[in-house]
Write a protein that holds these residues in place. Structure first.
Motif, short mmCIF file in Angstrom:
data_model
loop_
_atom_site.label_atom_id
_atom_site.label_comp_id
_atom_site.label_asym_id
_atom_site.label_seq_id
_atom_site.Cartn_x
_atom_site.Cartn_y
_atom_site.Cartn_z
N PRO A 115 0.80 -1.23 0.00
CA PRO A 115 0.00 0.00 0.00
C PRO A 115 0.83 1.28 0.00
O PRO A 115 0.27 2.37 -0.05
CB PRO A 115 -0.78 -0.12 1.30
CG PRO A 115 0.15 -0.85 2.22
CD PRO A 115 0.90 -1.83 1.34
N TYR A 156 -0.59 5.03 -0.80
CA TYR A 156 -0.76 5.91 0.35
C TYR A 156 -0.07 7.25 0.14
O TYR A 156 -0.67 8.32 0.32
CB TYR A 156 -0.22 5.24 1.61
CG TYR A 156 -0.18 6.17 2.80
CD1 TYR A 156 -1.36 6.57 3.41
CD2 TYR A 156 1.02 6.67 3.29
CE1 TYR A 156 -1.34 7.44 4.49
CE2 TYR A 156 1.05 7.53 4.37
CZ TYR A 156 -0.14 7.91 4.97
OH TYR A 156 -0.11 8.78 6.03
N GLY A 195 -1.61 9.39 -2.42
CA GLY A 195 -2.74 10.12 -1.84
C GLY A 195 -2.31 11.34 -1.05
O GLY A 195 -2.94 12.40 -1.14
N ARG A 228 -8.98 10.48 -2.03
CA ARG A 228 -9.96 9.61 -1.39
C ARG A 228 -10.29 8.41 -2.27
O ARG A 228 -10.41 7.28 -1.78
CB ARG A 228 -11.24 10.39 -1.10
CG ARG A 228 -12.19 9.60 -0.23
CD ARG A 228 -13.65 9.90 -0.46
NE ARG A 228 -14.42 9.02 0.39
CZ ARG A 228 -14.75 7.77 0.06
NH1 ARG A 228 -14.39 7.28 -1.11
NH2 ARG A 228 -15.42 7.01 0.90
N TRP A 253 -7.41 5.89 -2.06
CA TRP A 253 -7.37 5.18 -0.78
C TRP A 253 -8.53 4.21 -0.63
O TRP A 253 -8.35 3.10 -0.11
CB TRP A 253 -7.37 6.20 0.36
CG TRP A 253 -6.03 6.88 0.53
CD1 TRP A 253 -4.90 6.67 -0.21
CD2 TRP A 253 -5.71 7.88 1.49
NE1 TRP A 253 -3.89 7.48 0.24
CE2 TRP A 253 -4.34 8.23 1.28
CE3 TRP A 253 -6.42 8.52 2.49
CZ2 TRP A 253 -3.69 9.20 2.06
CZ3 TRP A 253 -5.78 9.48 3.27
CH2 TRP A 253 -4.43 9.81 3.06
N LEU A 265 -7.81 1.22 -2.65
CA LEU A 265 -6.76 0.45 -2.00
C LEU A 265 -7.34 -0.45 -0.92
O LEU A 265 -6.99 -1.64 -0.83
CB LEU A 265 -5.73 1.41 -1.39
CG LEU A 265 -4.55 0.78 -0.64
CD1 LEU A 265 -3.66 0.01 -1.60
CD2 LEU A 265 -3.75 1.87 0.07
N MET A 315 -5.38 2.26 7.68
CA MET A 315 -5.68 2.95 6.43
C MET A 315 -7.15 3.38 6.40
O MET A 315 -7.49 4.47 5.91
CB MET A 315 -5.37 2.03 5.25
CG MET A 315 -5.31 2.74 3.91
SD MET A 315 -3.86 3.80 3.79
CE MET A 315 -4.59 5.23 3.00
N THR A 316 -8.03 2.54 6.95
CA THR A 316 -9.45 2.88 7.02
C THR A 316 -9.66 4.10 7.92
O THR A 316 -10.48 4.97 7.61
CB THR A 316 -10.26 1.68 7.54
OG1 THR A 316 -10.07 0.58 6.66
CG2 THR A 316 -11.74 2.02 7.61
N ARG A 342 -7.54 6.47 8.38
CA ARG A 342 -7.10 7.65 7.62
C ARG A 342 -8.17 8.08 6.62
O ARG A 342 -8.41 9.28 6.43
CB ARG A 342 -5.79 7.33 6.88
CG ARG A 342 -4.59 7.13 7.80
CD ARG A 342 -3.32 6.94 6.99
NE ARG A 342 -2.15 6.78 7.83
CZ ARG A 342 -1.60 5.61 8.14
NH1 ARG A 342 -2.13 4.48 7.65
NH2 ARG A 342 -0.53 5.54 8.90
N LEU A 343 -8.82 7.11 6.00
CA LEU A 343 -9.86 7.44 5.05
C LEU A 343 -11.04 8.09 5.74
O LEU A 343 -11.65 9.04 5.21
CB LEU A 343 -10.31 6.17 4.31
CG LEU A 343 -11.37 6.36 3.22
CD1 LEU A 343 -10.84 7.28 2.13
CD2 LEU A 343 -11.77 5.01 2.63
#
Length: 217
Positions: free
Chosen positions: A153, A157, A160, A173, A176, A179, A193-194, A196-197
């Protein structure tokens, strides 16, 4: 006080010329006038009060620089040690010397074109060197990292992040979210990562953007 060495040097030059070099007395007046003319010119255009060496805009270490390096390292883990070129490049990056960092990473890639971490680091260094702009060269570096390690990732990342810094949060967005959607179910990086989203979605909501629900959340 800064004028005293200049005057002393002029007097010393006159003494040396008159007595050591045996300048004829008929030339003393002309030589003295030349020295006075030189002093007058220095008074008009010189800067005796300034330091002798010019100052330069030296890049400074910034906590954000170190955080960027540490964040990239997290994607590769302690078991995957970077090459010596990448290690040196990270030192430059931590000190804000991103051009030097990029050049060192190019050396790493020249030695090993399959070095995924070097490609990602190069993309980051190029973005920072461009003051946060996602340049074509940085895009190429991220794309190379993606092709070499599509399961990692890291490139998506930081791509993004580059998009966010370039004022393109909707594109960040989308990358991500895709991803996360394509990630293996047991991938350890999916949860952070979720998060961060979700923070990005909250930011977009504050900006007034209407975003679809994130896949896999």
């Amino acid at each position: 006080m800064s004028w005293l060495p200049v005057i002393a040097l002029a007097m010393a030059a006159f003494v040396v010329a008159a007595f050591a070099l045996r300048l004829p007395k008929s030339g003393w007046a002309l030589f003295g006038a030349a020295l006075l003319f030189g002093l007058a010119g220095y008074a008009m255009h010189g800067s005796p009060g300034y330091a002798g060496s010019p100052t330069e805009n030296v890049p400074e270490a910034n906590p954000n620089n170190a955080a960027m390096v540490d964040a990239r390292r997290e994607f590769f883990g302690a078991d995957s040690l970077p090459s010596r070129y990448v290690t040196i490049a990270d030192g430059f990056a931590r000190n804000g010397q991103f051009e030097d960092s990029a050049n060192m990473l190019l050396n790493a890639i020249s030695q090993d074109p399959s070095d995924v971490e070097a490609w990602v680091g190069l993309g980051n260094a190029l973005v920072e060197h461009a003051d946060g702009s996602l340049t074509p060269a940085a895009l190429y570096a991220y794309s190379q990292a993606e092709q070499l390690a599509p399961q990692s990732p890291a490139s998506a990342y930081f791509l993004g992040i580059g998009l966010l810094r370039s004022g393109r949060p909707e594109e960040a967005r989308r990358i991500w979210a895709q991803l996360i959607e394509n990630a293996p179910t047991d991938a350890e990086w999916v949860e952070p990562m979720t998060l961060r989203l979700e923070r990005l979605d909250a930011m977009l909501t504050q900006m007034g953007g209407q975003q679809p629900a994130a896949s896999g959340q």
